[in-house]
Write a protein that holds these residues in place. Structure first.
Motif, PDB file in Angstrom:
ATOM      1  N   VAL A  86       0.844  -1.205   0.000  1.00 23.86           N
ATOM      2  CA  VAL A  86       0.000   0.000   0.000  1.00 23.86           C
ATOM      3  C   VAL A  86       0.875   1.249   0.000  1.00 23.86           C
ATOM      4  O   VAL A  86       0.607   2.217  -0.721  1.00 23.86           O
ATOM      5  N   LEU A  87       1.934   1.226   0.791  1.00 22.12           N
ATOM      6  CA  LEU A  87       2.840   2.373   0.869  1.00 22.12           C
ATOM      7  C   LEU A  87       3.533   2.610  -0.471  1.00 22.12           C
ATOM      8  O   LEU A  87       3.651   3.760  -0.927  1.00 22.12           O
ATOM      9  N   VAL A  88       3.974   1.542  -1.120  1.00 17.15           N
ATOM     10  CA  VAL A  88       4.605   1.671  -2.435  1.00 17.15           C
ATOM     11  C   VAL A  88       3.611   2.205  -3.460  1.00 17.15           C
ATOM     12  O   VAL A  88       3.937   3.076  -4.279  1.00 17.15           O
ATOM     13  N   ALA A  89       2.377   1.696  -3.425  1.00 16.24           N
ATOM     14  CA  ALA A  89       1.360   2.147  -4.374  1.00 16.24           C
ATOM     15  C   ALA A  89       1.054   3.632  -4.201  1.00 16.24           C
ATOM     16  O   ALA A  89       0.905   4.365  -5.191  1.00 16.24           O
ATOM     17  N   LEU A  90       0.976   4.095  -2.966  1.00 14.48           N
ATOM     18  CA  LEU A  90       0.754   5.519  -2.714  1.00 14.48           C
ATOM     19  C   LEU A  90       1.912   6.350  -3.265  1.00 14.48           C
ATOM     20  O   LEU A  90       1.705   7.409  -3.876  1.00 14.48           O
ATOM     21  N   LEU A  95       3.997  10.102  -7.305  1.00 17.12           N
ATOM     22  CA  LEU A  95       5.071  10.513  -8.207  1.00 17.12           C
ATOM     23  C   LEU A  95       4.599  10.640  -9.654  1.00 17.12           C
ATOM     24  O   LEU A  95       4.914  11.614 -10.338  1.00 17.12           O
ATOM     25  N   LEU A  96       3.841   9.660 -10.111  1.00 19.34           N
ATOM     26  CA  LEU A  96       3.482   9.600 -11.526  1.00 19.34           C
ATOM     27  C   LEU A  96       2.137  10.237 -11.851  1.00 19.34           C
ATOM     28  O   LEU A  96       1.944  10.779 -12.941  1.00 19.34           O
ATOM     29  N   ASN A  99      -2.115  14.316  -9.788  1.00 18.28           N
ATOM     30  CA  ASN A  99      -3.431  14.933  -9.946  1.00 18.28           C
ATOM     31  C   ASN A  99      -4.571  13.958  -9.689  1.00 18.28           C
ATOM     32  O   ASN A  99      -5.673  14.362  -9.333  1.00 18.28           O
ATOM     33  N   SER A 100      -4.304  12.653  -9.851  1.00 21.68           N
ATOM     34  CA  SER A 100      -5.354  11.674  -9.586  1.00 21.68           C
ATOM     35  C   SER A 100      -5.673  11.608  -8.099  1.00 21.68           C
ATOM     36  O   SER A 100      -6.783  11.272  -7.703  1.00 21.68           O
ATOM     37  N   LEU A 101      -4.677  11.929  -7.255  1.00 23.12           N
ATOM     38  CA  LEU A 101      -4.920  11.984  -5.819  1.00 23.12           C
ATOM     39  C   LEU A 101      -5.432  13.353  -5.406  1.00 23.12           C
ATOM     40  O   LEU A 101      -6.252  13.478  -4.495  1.00 23.12           O
ATOM     41  N   VAL A 192       9.646  18.719  -2.334  1.00 24.40           N
ATOM     42  CA  VAL A 192       9.411  17.971  -1.090  1.00 24.40           C
ATOM     43  C   VAL A 192       8.445  16.819  -1.345  1.00 24.40           C
ATOM     44  O   VAL A 192       8.633  15.705  -0.847  1.00 24.40           O
ATOM     45  N   GLN A 193       7.422  17.100  -2.148  1.00 25.24           N
ATOM     46  CA  GLN A 193       6.448  16.047  -2.470  1.00 25.24           C
ATOM     47  C   GLN A 193       7.124  14.859  -3.146  1.00 25.24           C
ATOM     48  O   GLN A 193       6.867  13.698  -2.820  1.00 25.24           O
ATOM     49  N   ARG A 194       8.022  15.160  -4.085  1.00 24.86           N
ATOM     50  CA  ARG A 194       8.728  14.079  -4.778  1.00 24.86           C
ATOM     51  C   ARG A 194       9.663  13.327  -3.825  1.00 24.86           C
ATOM     52  O   ARG A 194       9.737  12.091  -3.856  1.00 24.86           O
ATOM     53  N   ALA A 195      10.379  14.081  -3.006  1.00 22.14           N
ATOM     54  CA  ALA A 195      11.317  13.454  -2.072  1.00 22.14           C
ATOM     55  C   ALA A 195      10.583  12.571  -1.066  1.00 22.14           C
ATOM     56  O   ALA A 195      11.027  11.456  -0.752  1.00 22.14           O
ATOM     57  N   VAL A 196       9.443  13.059  -0.576  1.00 28.80           N
ATOM     58  CA  VAL A 196       8.660  12.281   0.384  1.00 28.80           C
ATOM     59  C   VAL A 196       8.127  11.006  -0.269  1.00 28.80           C
ATOM     60  O   VAL A 196       8.155   9.925   0.327  1.00 28.80           O
ATOM     61  N   ALA A 197       7.649  11.130  -1.504  1.00 29.45           N
ATOM     62  CA  ALA A 197       7.121   9.959  -2.206  1.00 29.45           C
ATOM     63  C   ALA A 197       8.212   8.918  -2.427  1.00 29.45           C
ATOM     64  O   ALA A 197       7.989   7.711  -2.228  1.00 29.45           O
ATOM     65  N   VAL A 198       9.403   9.374  -2.843  1.00 24.95           N
ATOM     66  CA  VAL A 198      10.519   8.436  -3.050  1.00 24.95           C
ATOM     67  C   VAL A 198      10.886   7.757  -1.730  1.00 24.95           C
ATOM     68  O   VAL A 198      11.098   6.534  -1.672  1.00 24.95           O
ATOM     69  N   GLY A 199      10.973   8.544  -0.655  1.00 19.02           N
ATOM     70  CA  GLY A 199      11.298   7.970   0.645  1.00 19.02           C
ATOM     71  C   GLY A 199      10.249   6.975   1.118  1.00 19.02           C
ATOM     72  O   GLY A 199      10.581   5.914   1.671  1.00 19.02           O
ATOM     73  N   SER A 200       8.979   7.298   0.890  1.00 18.89           N
ATOM     74  CA  SER A 200       7.900   6.397   1.292  1.00 18.89           C
ATOM     75  C   SER A 200       7.951   5.096   0.501  1.00 18.89           C
ATOM     76  O   SER A 200       7.763   4.001   1.052  1.00 18.89           O
TER      77      SER A 200
END
Length: 214
Positions: A86-90, A95-96, A99-101, A192-200
């Motif tokens: 679930v974390l990877v899917a989020l 990242l990709l 806008n869908s979220l 920050v959004q990208r960095a957080v997503a990569v870290g997650s």
């Protein structure tokens, strides 16, 4: 101290500890950055995540107690693998397809671009799905609930305390995160959004690998 109050306070403290787990914080941060720095949206996202999480955990615990069933180590391991997924899917979606979220659908000219109920639905569902991986917390809940008989009033006050701890803990994390992100410019928020997503996503992959390799 009365047994009822003691059970409630134990549940509250364990709920607070459960709320600030790294996987939960990573998921809330991934969703929270999509609010564009709006404190109200980031806080609402955290609270929706917490509500879904608390409801799922409380429901599982109640069913297990009423039916007298336990959970095997195999179930626990695969549930945690699912939580990592679930974390990877989020992370991948953030990242990709951010806008869908954020919006869930295209906007007409002049239509407000503030995130709609779609992001709140995703937050609630993500919180509920990640609760399945919180088997440790469920197992922590069972012993206090069973002390003195599973149907005793004092025992059952543990679950409301645990749920409240989750709400307070995740709400506090969301509030702190919202305060920090609101002080950033739009360009910095995007990074920050990208960095957080990569870290997650990395945390989710580590979570999956550690459970499958254990």
């Amino acid at each position: 101290m009365s047994p009822i109050l003691l059970a409630f306070l134990v549940g509250l403290s364990q709920g607070l500890l459960h709320a600030v787990g790294p996987d939960h914080c990573a998921a809330m941060a991934t969703l929270g950055t999509l609010g564009g720095g709006r404190k109200r949206i980031a806080l609402a996202t955290a609270l929706r995540f917490a509500l879904g999480h608390a409801a799922m955990l409380g429901g599982i615990a109640t069913v297990c107690l009423l039916l007298g069933v336990g959970l095997s180590e195999t179930f626990e391991r695969w549930a945690e693998v699912f939580g990592g997924g679930v974390l990877v899917a989020l992370a991948v979606t953030a990242l990709l397809f951010p806008n869908s979220l954020n919006h869930g659908h295209p906007h007409l000219p002049g239509h407000s671009k503030e995130p709609h109920e779609h992001v709140h639905t995703v937050s609630t569902a993500a919180g509920a799905f990640m609760a399945i991986s919180g088997v440790r917390s469920l197992l922590l809940a069972l012993p206090p609930l069973l002390m003195g008989g599973s149907m005793s009033l004092a025992a059952w006050t543990y679950l409301p305390g645990f749920a409240l701890g989750i709400l307070v803990g995740m709400g506090a994390v969301g509030l702190l995160f919202a305060e920090g992100i609101s002080r950033m410019g739009d360009e910095l928020i995007a990074w920050v959004q990208r960095a957080v997503a990569v870290g997650s996503g990395a945390l989710g992959l580590f979570w999956i690998g550690s459970r499958l390799g254990g």
